[in-house]
Design a protein around this motif. Structure first.
Motif, PDB file in Angstrom:
ATOM      1  N   VAL A   1       0.831  -1.203   0.000  1.00  0.00           N
ATOM      2  CA  VAL A   1       0.000   0.000   0.000  1.00  0.00           C
ATOM      3  C   VAL A   1       0.869   1.258   0.000  1.00  0.00           C
ATOM      4  O   VAL A   1       0.602   2.213  -0.747  1.00  0.00           O
ATOM      5  CB  VAL A   1      -0.957  -0.006   1.210  1.00  0.00           C
TER       6      VAL A   1
ATOM      7  N   PHE B   1       2.317   1.779  -3.405  1.00  0.00           N
ATOM      8  CA  PHE B   1       1.296   2.233  -4.356  1.00  0.00           C
ATOM      9  C   PHE B   1       1.017   3.722  -4.180  1.00  0.00           C
ATOM     10  O   PHE B   1       0.931   4.475  -5.165  1.00  0.00           O
ATOM     11  CB  PHE B   1       0.008   1.432  -4.164  1.00  0.00           C
ATOM     12  N   LEU B   2       0.848   4.172  -2.941  1.00  0.00           N
ATOM     13  CA  LEU B   2       0.490   5.560  -2.695  1.00  0.00           C
ATOM     14  C   LEU B   2       1.592   6.522  -3.109  1.00  0.00           C
ATOM     15  O   LEU B   2       1.321   7.694  -3.405  1.00  0.00           O
ATOM     16  CB  LEU B   2       0.158   5.748  -1.214  1.00  0.00           C
TER      17      LEU B   2
ATOM     18  N   TYR C   1      -0.595  -5.159  -7.654  1.00  0.00           N
ATOM     19  CA  TYR C   1      -0.233  -6.048  -6.558  1.00  0.00           C
ATOM     20  C   TYR C   1      -0.109  -7.469  -7.102  1.00  0.00           C
ATOM     21  O   TYR C   1      -1.079  -8.028  -7.630  1.00  0.00           O
ATOM     22  CB  TYR C   1      -1.285  -6.022  -5.453  1.00  0.00           C
TER      23      TYR C   1
ATOM     24  N   THR D   1      -6.100   0.071   0.339  1.00  0.00           N
ATOM     25  CA  THR D   1      -5.737   1.146  -0.577  1.00  0.00           C
ATOM     26  C   THR D   1      -6.920   2.074  -0.809  1.00  0.00           C
ATOM     27  O   THR D   1      -6.761   3.306  -0.843  1.00  0.00           O
ATOM     28  CB  THR D   1      -5.250   0.559  -1.909  1.00  0.00           C
TER      29      THR D   1
ATOM     30  N   ARG E   1      -7.168   4.381   2.139  1.00  0.00           N
ATOM     31  CA  ARG E   1      -6.125   5.417   2.169  1.00  0.00           C
ATOM     32  C   ARG E   1      -6.360   6.476   1.087  1.00  0.00           C
ATOM     33  O   ARG E   1      -6.139   7.665   1.322  1.00  0.00           O
ATOM     34  CB  ARG E   1      -4.750   4.781   1.966  1.00  0.00           C
TER      35      ARG E   1
ATOM     36  N   HIS F   1      -5.688   7.344  -9.406  1.00  0.00           N
ATOM     37  CA  HIS F   1      -5.092   6.120  -8.884  1.00  0.00           C
ATOM     38  C   HIS F   1      -5.611   4.923  -9.663  1.00  0.00           C
ATOM     39  O   HIS F   1      -6.822   4.742  -9.810  1.00  0.00           O
ATOM     40  CB  HIS F   1      -5.430   5.943  -7.401  1.00  0.00           C
TER      41      HIS F   1
ATOM     42  N   LEU G   1      -5.089   0.691  -9.847  1.00  0.00           N
ATOM     43  CA  LEU G   1      -4.526  -0.447  -9.137  1.00  0.00           C
ATOM     44  C   LEU G   1      -4.929  -1.750  -9.816  1.00  0.00           C
ATOM     45  O   LEU G   1      -6.113  -1.980 -10.079  1.00  0.00           O
ATOM     46  CB  LEU G   1      -5.022  -0.462  -7.687  1.00  0.00           C
TER      47      LEU G   1
END
Length: 635
Positions: A268, A271-272, A279, A294, A297, A393, A395
């Motif tokens: 996480v 990623f941020l 992942y 995630t 966040r 974002h 993911l």
């Protein structure tokens, strides 16, 4: 580890004016034995023998080395603590091949190495082989080369100038281009210099990508061409940084009710730092929970894309589970053939999201996060249309971002770089159970079927081997050998699935199974009401079967490496004792398919055994007791 020939590429070691115990260990590693003569050491170090002999005497006096007179040489030298040679962590670097061999690395070293190198294979005895590829450097989680350089030196315990120089050149490549948002709202491609802009971008891109130059280092990007630009320049060896001012979505506030494992926290955090990534971890490693963390966040409305309606339902159930999050049913919607709800968290299928008549529903809402589950599908023509849904974002989630075509790199250009953990570290820590994998070579049921195979060709041959009736008896035998196991039997052909299900008197779940019946069977399996289930390819992905502890692959060996990972992965859960049996008809191409399909699992640290089934002797003859990892199998 398999011994590697240097081929003119000697592993680099730091030199010193006097001999140290560490240098002696390095020389032993090169010689491949724990004892050396003074002359051998002098040649290895390119130093005078007299000076080396004096240093050896000094190390002997200090107790670090011992000397022994033998008949063939005057004196041989060896470490006082000989076991230290085998127990200590050893790192050998081959700069020209960009290869790193590590013996018994601790988890810190492995964690550092995975930040800039790819684990190619292990030997099951503590040996690891890493290769540094351009993409590994491009995706390194560091803001500066100096920070990456510190990680490299920590992992290797020394400076390796030749390797560092190559890595730095790749680092510079990864910072030549970026996408930004102009104050007037359109996208701009920026080059680090006029030279790289003219010699690379303007040579590779055309009017379908950009309108016109804005300056020597800037081009005006056509709307919707961003993904194509990223892919084109990536293939040219220049990954593009995406710094656009994308939508962050309306706020989404909730709390995660479960604690993350240490590696999930790392995922996480990484990623941020960039706002994009994939992942990568084995089934059971908690990618879904990490994705939900995630979401928490990021704090923006989220769109989750999945390949099937079943997986959409599972996501929805997990998100509203009071033990997992504080989200309620009104916060989570599903959008697919069965339901059509747009909510702060929406789970949709790739097919629906890519259809023109539904696209505006997703485009009109600003998403703070888009999650691409099972993202290995994204490069396919059907699924890639969904990637126009860009957000601040992005993911991806995947156990195996592998493709048998040449489009695997598109996963990372369309979504983001891989973020993962060494599989073997998860096995060692007990987070995921390492399954036992065994390839079982089954004879033909009779001469008639063997002769039919011999006279057939092409696809018919593959099908005959896959549907060998003897496999039905072998499945029955394996289930009887594991009477308490919760078993999944995988097939590629509906007819074979029906035959096995009828022979075992168990259900067969396929794409033809109605969704209500499919859910009933899955629930029965989850709650211990059903011990054995036969599955078609519908079970390869998108179905969560956490309690499975035995998998039998009866057919499907012509499938992809990804399929092998998914099927083996159905037993990778925290509970131990998992078994995977892969059945291959002896003397057919299935033998090669079985090795190919499981080879990359061996590179992740799993052990693969081979067994030949001998029906004539009412027992099994061992063809090869154990293969130290599928990486040792020839493809």
């Amino acid at each position: 580890m398999t011994e590697h020939s240097n081929e003119g590429d000697e592993p680099l070691e730091s030199s010193s004016p006097s001999l140290s115990l560490s240098t002696f260990h390095d020389a032993c590693q090169e010689a491949g034995r724990p004892v050396l003569t003074a002359s051998e050491l002098a040649r290895a170090l390119e130093r005078p023998q007299r000076a080396v002999f004096d240093d050896l005497e000094a190390l002997s006096a200090s107790g670090d080395l011992k000397r022994l007179s033998v008949s063939r040489d005057p004196v041989v030298w060896f470490p006082s603590e000989l076991e230290d040679l085998t127990d200590r962590e050893r790192v050998v670097v081959f700069p020209k091949r960009r290869e790193i061999i590590v013996d018994r690395p601790d988890q810190f070293t492995r964690a550092q190495l995975t930040q800039f190198a790819n684990l190619e294979d292990t030997n099951g005895e503590g040996g690891y082989r890493y290769v540094v590829r351009p993409a590994d450097v491009w995706q390194a989680p560091h803001d500066t080369f100096e920070a990456l350089q510190r990680t490299i030196r920590q992992a290797l315990s020394r400076t390796v100038p030749a390797l560092e120089s190559w890595i730095e050149s790749q680092w510079r490549r990864a910072h030549q281009f970026r996408l930004t948002t102009h104050p007037e709202g359109y996208t701009v491609l920026e080059g680090e210099s006029a030279e790289v802009m003219g010699n690379v971008a303007r040579q590779k891109l055309d009017e379908s990508h950009v309108h016109a130059p804005i300056s020597d280092t800037e081009d005006w990007v056509r709307e919707g061409a961003e993904a194509a630009i990223k892919r084109t320049l990536y293939e040219a060896g220049y990954p593009v940084q995406d710094d656009r001012d994308l939508a962050s979505g309306d706020p989404l506030e909730f709390e995660l009710q479960v604690s993350l494992r240490s590696y999930q926290e790392t995922w996480v955090d990484r990623f941020l730092e960039s706002g994009e990534g994939v992942y990568v971890g084995p089934p059971g490693s908690g990618k879904t929970i990490a994705a939900i963390a995630t979401m928490e966040r990021v704090g923006g409305e989220t769109l989750v894309l999945v390949p099937s309606r079943d997986l959409a339902r599972q996501w929805a159930e997990t998100l509203v589970d009071a033990d997992v999050t504080t989200l309620g049913p009104d916060d989570v919607g599903q959008y697919h053939g069965g339901q059509k709800e747009i909510r702060p968290v929406t789970i949709a299928t790739y097919q629906i999201a890519g259809m023109d008549r539904h696209r505006s529903l997703f485009d009109d809402r600003e998403w703070g996060l888009v999650v691409f589950d099972e993202c290995q599908h994204v490069p396919s023509d059907v699924y890639r249309r969904s990637t126009h849904l860009q957000s601040r974002h992005r993911l991806g989630l995947s156990a195996s971002p592998l493709r048998e075509d040449d489009r695997a790199a598109e996963i990372f250009t369309l979504i983001g770089p891989p973020i993962g953990t060494d599989w073997e570290a998860l096995f060692e820590a007990g987070f995921v159970a390492e399954p036992e994998l065994e390839i079982r070579y089954v004879p033909w049921a009779d001469d008639e079927h063997a002769n039919a195979y011999g006279s057939a060709d092409g696809r018919e041959r593959y099908q005959l081997a896959a549907m060998n009736p003897e496999k039905v008896d072998e499945v029955r035998y394996l289930l009887a050998a594991h009477p308490d196991a919760r078993a999944l039997v995988f097939v590629d052909y509906l007819e074979q699935g029906r035959d096995i299900a009828a022979a075992l008197d168990v259900p067969f779940l396929s794409g033809e199974t109605p969704h209500t019946e499919r859910q009933r069977l899955l629930e029965a399996f989850r709650h211990d009401e059903l011990e054995t289930l036969v599955l078609s390819r519908v079970g390869d992905e998108g179905i969560d079967l956490p309690s499975a502890d035995l998998a039998i692959v009866a057919s499907g060996l012509g499938g992809s490496r990804r399929q092998g990972t998914q099927r083996a992965g159905r037993t990778m859960r925290p509970a131990g004792g998992a078994l995977v049996y892969v059945l291959a008809t002896r003397g057919t191409r299935e033998e090669d398919f079985a090795r190919r399909q499981l080879q990359h699992l061996g590179r992740q640290g799993l052990t693969v055994r081979e067994q030949t089934v001998d029906r004539d002797q009412d027992e099994e003859a061992t063809d090869s007791d154990e293969v130290g990892g599928a990486g040792d199998l020839e493809e």
